[in-house]
Design a protein around this motif. Structure first.
Motif, short mmCIF file in Angstrom:
data_model
loop_
_atom_site.label_atom_id
_atom_site.label_comp_id
_atom_site.label_asym_id
_atom_site.label_seq_id
_atom_site.Cartn_x
_atom_site.Cartn_y
_atom_site.Cartn_z
N VAL A 180 -28.02 -51.06 32.37
CA VAL A 180 -28.05 -50.17 33.53
C VAL A 180 -27.27 -50.78 34.69
N ASN A 181 -27.53 -52.04 34.98
CA ASN A 181 -26.83 -52.71 36.08
C ASN A 181 -25.32 -52.78 35.84
N PHE A 182 -24.94 -53.01 34.58
CA PHE A 182 -23.53 -53.07 34.24
C PHE A 182 -22.87 -51.71 34.45
N ARG A 183 -23.52 -50.64 34.02
CA ARG A 183 -22.93 -49.31 34.18
C ARG A 183 -22.88 -48.90 35.64
N LEU A 184 -23.91 -49.26 36.41
CA LEU A 184 -23.88 -48.96 37.84
C LEU A 184 -22.71 -49.67 38.52
N ARG A 185 -22.45 -50.91 38.09
CA ARG A 185 -21.31 -51.62 38.68
C ARG A 185 -19.99 -50.99 38.26
N ARG A 186 -19.92 -50.51 37.03
CA ARG A 186 -18.72 -49.79 36.59
C ARG A 186 -18.45 -48.57 37.47
N GLN A 187 -19.50 -47.91 37.89
CA GLN A 187 -19.35 -46.69 38.69
C GLN A 187 -18.67 -46.94 40.02
N GLN A 188 -18.69 -48.17 40.50
CA GLN A 188 -18.08 -48.48 41.79
C GLN A 188 -16.58 -48.26 41.78
N VAL A 189 -15.98 -48.19 40.59
CA VAL A 189 -14.54 -47.98 40.51
C VAL A 189 -14.14 -46.64 41.13
N LEU A 190 -15.08 -45.69 41.18
CA LEU A 190 -14.77 -44.36 41.72
C LEU A 190 -14.71 -44.33 43.24
N VAL A 191 -15.25 -45.37 43.88
CA VAL A 191 -15.30 -45.36 45.35
C VAL A 191 -14.57 -46.55 45.97
N GLU A 192 -13.95 -47.37 45.12
CA GLU A 192 -13.22 -48.54 45.62
C GLU A 192 -11.73 -48.21 45.75
N GLU A 193 -11.11 -48.71 46.81
CA GLU A 193 -9.68 -48.51 47.01
C GLU A 193 -8.86 -49.38 46.05
N PRO A 194 -7.75 -48.84 45.57
CA PRO A 194 -7.28 -47.47 45.75
C PRO A 194 -8.07 -46.50 44.86
N LEU A 195 -8.49 -45.38 45.45
CA LEU A 195 -9.33 -44.44 44.73
C LEU A 195 -8.58 -43.83 43.54
N PRO A 196 -9.14 -43.95 42.34
CA PRO A 196 -8.50 -43.31 41.18
C PRO A 196 -8.92 -41.85 41.11
N ASN A 197 -8.07 -41.01 40.57
CA ASN A 197 -8.47 -39.63 40.32
C ASN A 197 -9.37 -39.61 39.08
N TYR A 198 -10.50 -38.91 39.20
CA TYR A 198 -11.44 -38.83 38.09
C TYR A 198 -11.70 -37.36 37.78
N HIS A 199 -11.43 -36.95 36.55
CA HIS A 199 -11.60 -35.56 36.13
C HIS A 199 -12.46 -35.54 34.88
N ALA A 200 -13.63 -34.93 34.98
CA ALA A 200 -14.54 -34.84 33.84
C ALA A 200 -14.71 -33.40 33.41
N VAL A 201 -14.64 -33.18 32.10
CA VAL A 201 -15.02 -31.91 31.50
C VAL A 201 -16.27 -32.18 30.67
N ILE A 202 -17.37 -31.51 31.02
CA ILE A 202 -18.65 -31.72 30.35
C ILE A 202 -19.07 -30.43 29.67
#
Length: 300
Positions: free
Chosen positions: A150-172
């Motif tokens: 859980v902690n590892f995945r939460l840290r991975r999620q930080q990539v979405l809010v760290e500069e430079p911001l990557p574009n993230y597009h999800a189809v669910i």
């Protein structure tokens, strides 16, 4: 310099790209080694990712291969110079190599395109959703092991809010919202979290409804396209039951990119493109939330 006992995905990919350049140039391996002053086994180890390749040697190889793509050469140099050390290094001794490689790839990606049809994508999951998922996947796992993931995945999620911001597009796929891997309250909180995330300027979330005229299983598994600085270095991460696979062949990249575009085109409008409760992905998510809050079956 000794050979690496553990080769990361980045190191392996660098060697693969150098081998592709050599093969495209059709220069005999012995001739390459003669011109840059190394032995044939050394070149073989470079192409297998088992040993480092200095910037000077890499640029010399590119010259021998007649590669004039400066952007690609510079990107390969950056890949070669990368230490591979980041926040994920702290987890290297306790988690699988594949998830460590994924975190490093995500950190370097300029854009992410993710398709999921059974789960909420990992970078969009709430902590409770993660815990429930990990616990159901491995019922015998100790709590501390689950918390590590859980902690590892939460840290991975930080990539979405760290500069430079990557574009993230999800189809669910809508099916992911009806699975019983988590209880109703956890799924309700997860849906509300998706609505919050959709307000971020770099995040696009679409729902592929049951009514869509498209089969979601064309590639056979959930996947994420990870764009790089140059198109030649894009990667597809395909989730498999036993082990994830990283693909870098241009034909494979094109296949998954085409499939993602097709699925996106038949999905509902993204959560952040409409404020109408009865329209698009937002309308469907609000409908599901209403059913959950009313204690009704979301499938009705």
């Amino acid at each position: 310099m000794g050979l690496r006992s553990n080769v990361s995905q980045r190191q392996r990919r660098l060697g693969q790209e150098l081998r592709k350049l050599r093969e495209a140039a059709d220069v005999p391996r012995a001739e390459v080694c003669r011109r840059i002053g190394i032995h044939t086994p050394h070149l073989s180890n470079i192409e297998a990712g088992r040993t480092a390749c200095s910037e000077a040697r890499l640029r010399a190889l590119a010259e021998v291969y007649g590669c004039t793509n400066k952007a690609l050469i510079d990107a390969l140099v950056e890949m070669s110079n990368a230490s591979g050390k980041g926040w994920w290094t702290a987890y290297a001794k306790t988690l699988e190599t594949r998830v460590i490689d994924l975190a490093e790839l995500e950190a370097a990606a300029t854009a992410h395109r993710s398709f999921q049809w059974l789960y909420i994508p990992g970078l969009l999951q709430t902590p409770d959703y993660m815990r429930s998922l990990f616990a159901r996947t491995n019922p015998a796992a100790p709590i501390e092991v689950i918390e590590e993931y859980v902690n590892f995945r939460l840290r991975r999620q930080q990539v979405l809010v760290e500069e430079p911001l990557p574009n993230y597009h999800a189809v669910i796929h809508e099916a992911a919202f009806h699975m019983k891997f988590v209880d109703r309250k956890i799924m309700q909180d997860q849906l509300e979290y998706l609505v919050q995330l959709a307000h971020f300027p770099n995040i696009t979330i679409q729902v592929l409804p049951f009514s869509a005229d498209a089969h979601p299983a064309t590639p056979g598994a959930p996947y994420t396209l990870l764009d790089a600085q140059v198109p030649e270095l894009c990667t597809v991460h395909v989730e498999q039951p036993v082990a994830s696979v990283f693909l870098g062949d241009p034909a494979q990249i094109n296949r998954f990119a085409t499939d993602f575009a097709r699925l996106s085109a038949v999905s509902l409008a993204s959560l952040d493109l409409t404020g109408q409760l009865g329209e698009g992905s937002l309308g469907l998510v609000h409908h599901l939330l209403y059913l959950m809050k009313e204690g009704k079956n979301a499938g009705t």
